[in-house]
Write an enzyme that holds these catalytic residues in place. Structure first.
Site, mmCIF file in Angstrom:
data_model
loop_
_atom_site.group_PDB
_atom_site.id
_atom_site.type_symbol
_atom_site.label_atom_id
_atom_site.label_comp_id
_atom_site.label_asym_id
_atom_site.label_seq_id
_atom_site.Cartn_x
_atom_site.Cartn_y
_atom_site.Cartn_z
ATOM 1 N N CYS A 214 5.919 -1.028 -10.096
ATOM 2 C CA CYS A 214 6.619 -1.743 -9.024
ATOM 3 C C CYS A 214 8.035 -2.079 -9.459
ATOM 4 O O CYS A 214 8.296 -2.286 -10.643
ATOM 5 C CB CYS A 214 5.884 -3.040 -8.667
ATOM 6 S SG CYS A 214 4.335 -2.776 -7.812
ATOM 7 N N CYS B 13 -4.199 -1.116 -2.160
ATOM 8 C CA CYS B 13 -4.763 0.208 -2.406
ATOM 9 C C CYS B 13 -4.574 0.532 -3.880
ATOM 10 O O CYS B 13 -3.613 0.105 -4.500
ATOM 11 C CB CYS B 13 -4.161 1.273 -1.489
ATOM 12 S SG CYS B 13 -2.466 1.730 -1.811
ATOM 13 N N CYS C 150 0.890 -1.152 0.000
ATOM 14 C CA CYS C 150 0.000 0.000 0.000
ATOM 15 C C CYS C 150 0.932 1.206 0.000
ATOM 16 O O CYS C 150 2.029 1.131 0.559
ATOM 17 C CB CYS C 150 -0.899 -0.020 1.227
ATOM 18 S SG CYS C 150 -2.292 1.106 1.122
#
Length: 162
Positions: A96, A88, A9
């Protein structure tokens, strides 16, 4: 071999912490060789006290919990993740880093309980903890050690729609 799960998150202060706590709690209770970690792309440096309270009320030991950067899990010596879950929407939309081992990635979105009014915050965190706990139980019911990544991806994606 331990199945490591990284839960992300953005700020690593509420939803990802609730997820880490519930997955580790249920894994211990069920005797599953699964270990959860949580992190954020822009960690706040603190964990929301309402998240810690909701976990404590559920019997989860939160000693040692801290807000962590996802960078910790890309460094040499970091545990290899089999599964990466974003909880989220903002974290799911971010690029990422490369995770060693090429883990299965899935998004299980939850509303941010921190946005609830002050009078509703405790209840919002508890309801979020329960919803997260349910999905973590679903994850732990899977025969992770015998599933290939493609099958695991399909099942985890299906759980995201339940």
């Amino acid at each position: 071999m331990t199945t490591n799960v990284l839960i992300l998150c953005t700020h690593n202060s509420a939803r990802s912490v609730l997820s880490e706590g519930m997955l580790n709690h249920w894994a211990r209770k069920l005797g599953k060789d699964v270990r959860a970690f949580s992190a954020g792309s822009a960690p706040s440096g603190r964990i929301n006290p309402h998240a810690l309270d909701a976990l404590a009320q559920a019997g989860v030991d939160t000693s040692g919990y801290r807000s962590k950067s996802w960078d910790e899990f890309t460094e040499p010596g970091a545990p290899e993740m089999r599964i990466v879950i974003t909880v989220c929407d903002s974290a799911a939309a971010e690029q990422c880093p490369f995770w060693p081992g090429g883990p299965v990635k899935v998004h299980w979105g939850y509303q941010d309980p921190s946005n609830a009014s002050e009078t509703e915050k405790k209840n919002a965190f508890e309801l979020t903890r329960q919803a997260i706990g349910y999905r973590m139980l679903q994850l732990l019911q899977l025969p992770l050690e015998s599933m290939g990544n493609a099958e695991l991806q399909t099942v985890l994606t299906a759980i995201s729609h339940s």
